[in-house]
Design an enzyme around this catalytic site. Structure first.
Site, short mmCIF file in Angstrom:
data_model
loop_
_atom_site.label_atom_id
_atom_site.label_comp_id
_atom_site.label_asym_id
_atom_site.label_seq_id
_atom_site.Cartn_x
_atom_site.Cartn_y
_atom_site.Cartn_z
N CYS A 150 56.74 44.09 30.73
CA CYS A 150 56.77 42.63 30.92
C CYS A 150 58.16 42.22 31.42
O CYS A 150 59.16 42.83 31.05
CB CYS A 150 56.48 41.90 29.62
SG CYS A 150 54.84 42.19 28.94
N TYR A 168 36.62 46.69 51.57
CA TYR A 168 37.39 47.24 50.44
C TYR A 168 36.62 46.94 49.14
O TYR A 168 37.19 46.44 48.17
CB TYR A 168 38.79 46.63 50.38
CG TYR A 168 39.61 46.73 51.65
CD1 TYR A 168 40.41 47.84 51.90
CD2 TYR A 168 39.59 45.71 52.60
CE1 TYR A 168 41.18 47.93 53.06
CE2 TYR A 168 40.35 45.79 53.76
CZ TYR A 168 41.14 46.90 53.98
OH TYR A 168 41.89 46.98 55.13
N CYS A 222 51.60 46.66 21.60
CA CYS A 222 51.91 46.02 22.88
C CYS A 222 51.09 44.75 22.95
O CYS A 222 49.86 44.79 22.83
CB CYS A 222 51.57 46.94 24.05
SG CYS A 222 51.73 46.14 25.66
N CYS A 273 57.70 39.94 21.58
CA CYS A 273 57.60 41.41 21.50
C CYS A 273 58.94 42.02 21.10
O CYS A 273 59.97 41.74 21.72
CB CYS A 273 57.15 41.97 22.84
SG CYS A 273 57.09 43.78 22.89
N GLU A 306 33.59 50.82 51.70
CA GLU A 306 34.71 51.33 50.90
C GLU A 306 34.97 52.77 51.32
O GLU A 306 34.04 53.53 51.59
CB GLU A 306 34.36 51.24 49.42
CG GLU A 306 35.27 52.00 48.48
CD GLU A 306 36.69 51.46 48.47
OE1 GLU A 306 37.61 52.27 48.70
OE2 GLU A 306 36.88 50.25 48.25
N CYS A 323 46.40 41.23 45.82
CA CYS A 323 47.27 41.51 44.68
C CYS A 323 48.73 41.56 45.12
O CYS A 323 49.61 41.88 44.32
CB CYS A 323 46.86 42.82 44.00
SG CYS A 323 46.90 44.26 45.08
N ASP A 349 39.52 42.33 50.13
CA ASP A 349 40.25 42.57 48.87
C ASP A 349 40.95 43.92 48.96
O ASP A 349 40.54 44.89 48.31
CB ASP A 349 39.28 42.51 47.69
CG ASP A 349 39.99 42.57 46.34
OD1 ASP A 349 41.24 42.59 46.33
OD2 ASP A 349 39.31 42.60 45.30
#
Length: 453
Positions: free
Chosen positions: A83, A315, A162, A74, A336, A411, A384
């Site tokens: 990134c 979740y 990108c 890139c 949720e 995550c 999650d």
């Protein structure tokens, strides 16, 4: 210890990488973090910041290069903050992410008997993002610019491409930039908190090619709205939906609560394996569809469903993982806290003809106690949560529920590790699998299996 001062020029060997991908050089055990330096490289660097417990350096020269160093493809990589790892070979990126997980769960938390699997990577780790959020601004010459932010700033790097976005998204970005310029659309200026156009958001269905284009504006009034829509349709006649989202909050939040459909449908459709999902402009939906299927397949493997299990999906968002599991379960209960997500989940259940699902809006720790009072006892609980991890009250409620298995998708492995230590009161952490959802970046997702002791 040697004296370390700002602007010092030093040499050293990189001995480690941080979770942010920075090389670590040590002077008498004092760490200096140097972006874009790699393990085993002998480097020359400049001290640019000194703190009590660490310093920050700038890479000047590489005297001995790592065999894992590659040329970033890139042209914006040195300036853009999107990134962090394009200079590291993809095989080494996957190994680095596994090492992060090993460090968290085995070296720090001492889950020594828990298996850490290899990171699940991509065959082609580029062009994977099905959602792009592109800030709009003006440069010093008062020209419209669009791209992504410089690292740790809100300075927009003007771009034409990108390499981790869907290729359609950059085509839309470049066309929109031209349209905004030609029609003299007012551009939002963050420092002045004035102007109209704030962000362009593009979503695409990975398996369907349906596309939604969203213009985020500082206020509802938009004089050139119809002309913009007309030009978009001329350039992209197959677009599924064009929307205006109103965000007049003057905060860092990208989208506001109100959206108006300017053309086409309110939603787009995508598929994950055999499941179909309706996605709105504000739906939470995994960014990397190819890797999401691998992540969910690993979660299903961990859940060990035979068709007789009651599954609790906490979740649950728009119901993706719950509906993915529904054909293999006796019943799936999803909870949720976001009302619009539950509405989407219920609609997605109808689309997929899943009659063995129940989706409820509320706090997970409260709703699952209500279900427990009704005699509903899950065999498997899916977790999650957002990056902050689970609320401790939820963990404690889960411990009283005692499902046979907990499958925890995260995550943020750091908060997952914290929660794993709480679950260890009653659960054995069997194994953790890292999944590379965001190649070329330092982010890593994990899915973990906990069995009741």
């Amino acid at each position: 210890m040697q004296a370390i001062a700002k602007n010092d020029i030093k040499t050293g060997t990189v001995v480690d990488l941080t979770h942010e991908g920075h090389g670590v050089v040590k002077i008498d055990r004092f760490p200096i973090f140097i972006p874009q330096a790699l393990i085993n490289e002998q480097i020359e660097y400049k001290i640019i910041k000194v703190k009590k417990n660490f310093a920050i350096g700038k890479l000047l020269n590489i005297n001995t290069r790592s065999e894992n160093r590659v040329a970033p493809p890139c042209i914006y990589y040195e300036r853009c903050g999107g990134c962090q790892l394009q200079h590291l070979s993809y095989e080494a990126q996957l190994e680095m992410k596994k090492e992060q997980v090993i460090n968290l769960f085995q070296r720090k938390a001492h889950f020594d008997n828990s298996k850490i699997n290899d990171t699940v990577g991509m065959t082609d780790p580029w062009r994977y993002r099905n959602k792009s959020q592109i800030p709009v601004g003006k440069n010093e010459q008062n020209e419209v610019i669009m791209g992504f932010y410089r690292q740790r700033s809100h300075d927009i790097i003007d771009m034409e491409s990108c390499l981790i976005q869907d290729s359609q998204h950059q085509e839309v970005m470049n066309e929109v930039k031209s349209i905004l310029k030609d029609l003299n659309v007012s551009i939002y200026q963050e420092q002045l908190k004035k102007g109209l156009m704030r962000h362009l958001v593009v979503r695409t269905g990975y398996h369907t090619d349906e596309m939604m284009i969203i213009f985020v504006t500082n206020g509802k009034k938009w004089p050139q709205k119809n002309a913009v829509v007309e030009k978009i349709l001329d350039a992209f006649p197959n677009v599924t939906s064009i929307k205006q989202n109103i965000n007049d909050s003057h905060s860092n939040v990208i989208m506001g609560r109100q959206s108006i459909t300017l053309y086409g449908k309110d939603t787009i459709i995508d598929q994950l394996t055999d499941s179909t999902f309706k996605i709105s402009d504000q739906s939470f939906y995994q960014i990397n569809s190819e890797q999401t299927e691998k992540l969910y397949n690993k979660a299903i493997e961990y859940a060990q469903l035979t068709g007789n299990e009651v599954v609790l999906d906490t979740y649950c968002g728009i119901g993706t993982i719950g509906l993915y599991m529904a054909p293999l379960a006796k019943h799936v209960y999803g909870v949720e806290v976001v009302p619009s997500a539950i509405e989407d989940a219920q609609q997605n259940a109808t689309i997929n003809q899943c009659n063995n699902t129940t989706f409820v809006c509320g706090k997970a720790e409260e709703v699952i106690l209500q279900w427990k009072a009704q005699g509903i006892k899950p065999d498997v609980v899916m977790v999650d949560p957002p990056r902050k991890g689970c609320d401790e009250t939820f963990i404690q409620t889960l411990l009283t529920l005692e499902p046979k298995r907990i499958v925890y998708i995260s995550c943020n492995p750091a908060t997952q590790q914290r929660d794993a230590l709480l679950l260890a009161e009653k659960y054995q952490l069997e194994e953790v699998t890292p999944v590379d959802m965001f190649p070329q970046t330092t982010h890593v997702e994990t899915v973990a299996l906990f069995n009741l002791k």
